[in-house]
Design a protein around this motif. Structure first.
Motif, short mmCIF file in Angstrom:
data_model
loop_
_atom_site.label_atom_id
_atom_site.label_comp_id
_atom_site.label_asym_id
_atom_site.label_seq_id
_atom_site.Cartn_x
_atom_site.Cartn_y
_atom_site.Cartn_z
N ASP A 29 0.83 -1.21 0.00
CA ASP A 29 0.00 0.00 0.00
C ASP A 29 0.86 1.25 0.00
O ASP A 29 0.56 2.23 -0.70
CB ASP A 29 -0.95 0.00 1.20
CG ASP A 29 -2.06 -1.02 1.07
OD1 ASP A 29 -2.29 -1.52 -0.06
OD2 ASP A 29 -2.70 -1.33 2.10
N ASP A 30 1.94 1.24 0.78
CA ASP A 30 2.85 2.39 0.81
C ASP A 30 3.49 2.61 -0.57
O ASP A 30 3.58 3.75 -1.04
CB ASP A 30 3.95 2.20 1.86
CG ASP A 30 3.42 2.26 3.27
OD1 ASP A 30 2.28 2.75 3.47
OD2 ASP A 30 4.15 1.82 4.19
N LEU A 31 3.95 1.54 -1.19
CA LEU A 31 4.56 1.66 -2.51
C LEU A 31 3.55 2.13 -3.55
O LEU A 31 3.86 2.94 -4.42
CB LEU A 31 5.16 0.32 -2.95
CG LEU A 31 6.40 -0.11 -2.17
CD1 LEU A 31 6.78 -1.53 -2.54
CD2 LEU A 31 7.55 0.83 -2.44
N ARG A 32 2.34 1.62 -3.47
CA ARG A 32 1.29 2.03 -4.41
C ARG A 32 0.99 3.51 -4.27
O ARG A 32 0.80 4.22 -5.26
CB ARG A 32 0.03 1.20 -4.16
CG ARG A 32 -1.02 1.36 -5.23
CD ARG A 32 -2.21 0.44 -5.01
NE ARG A 32 -1.83 -0.95 -5.13
CZ ARG A 32 -1.87 -1.84 -4.13
NH1 ARG A 32 -2.27 -1.48 -2.94
NH2 ARG A 32 -1.51 -3.08 -4.32
N LEU A 36 1.87 6.99 -7.72
CA LEU A 36 0.77 7.63 -8.43
C LEU A 36 1.28 8.28 -9.71
O LEU A 36 2.31 8.94 -9.72
CB LEU A 36 0.10 8.69 -7.55
CG LEU A 36 -0.64 8.15 -6.34
CD1 LEU A 36 -1.16 9.31 -5.49
CD2 LEU A 36 -1.78 7.26 -6.76
N GLY A 37 0.57 8.05 -10.79
CA GLY A 37 0.98 8.63 -12.06
C GLY A 37 1.97 7.79 -12.84
O GLY A 37 2.27 8.09 -13.98
N TRP A 38 2.48 6.74 -12.25
CA TRP A 38 3.43 5.87 -12.93
C TRP A 38 2.68 4.81 -13.70
O TRP A 38 1.72 4.22 -13.20
CB TRP A 38 4.36 5.21 -11.90
CG TRP A 38 5.42 4.36 -12.52
CD1 TRP A 38 6.60 4.80 -13.03
CD2 TRP A 38 5.40 2.95 -12.71
NE1 TRP A 38 7.33 3.75 -13.52
CE2 TRP A 38 6.61 2.59 -13.33
CE3 TRP A 38 4.49 1.96 -12.42
CZ2 TRP A 38 6.93 1.29 -13.66
CZ3 TRP A 38 4.80 0.65 -12.76
CH2 TRP A 38 6.01 0.32 -13.36
#
Length: 54
Positions: A29-32, A36-38
C-alpha cells in the motif's frame, strides 16, 4: 512432543504468518501510494523503443 506443544507451535506459526502478510500488505500500500501517475505500460514501451531504436 506433546499435543499441547504441537498446538502452540501451529498457533504460533499461524500468528507469525498473519503478521508477515499484514506487513507485506502495508508495504504494498505504501509503494502504491508513492507510484501515483506511474504507468508500467508506458515504461515497457519506452524501454522497448530505446532498445530497438538504432
Amino acid at each position: 512432543m506433546s499435543n499441547a506443544t504441537d498446538l502452540f507451535d501451529v498457533l504460533g506459526n499461524r500468528y507469525r504468518d498473519a503478521n508477515r502478510i499484514s506487513d507485506a500488505i502495508r508495504k504494498q500500500d505504501d509503494l502504491r501510494a508513492k507510484s501515483l501517475g506511474w504507468s508500467g505500460e508506458r515504461e515497457v514501451e519506452r524501454w522497448r523503443n530505446e532498445r530497438y531504436s538504432y
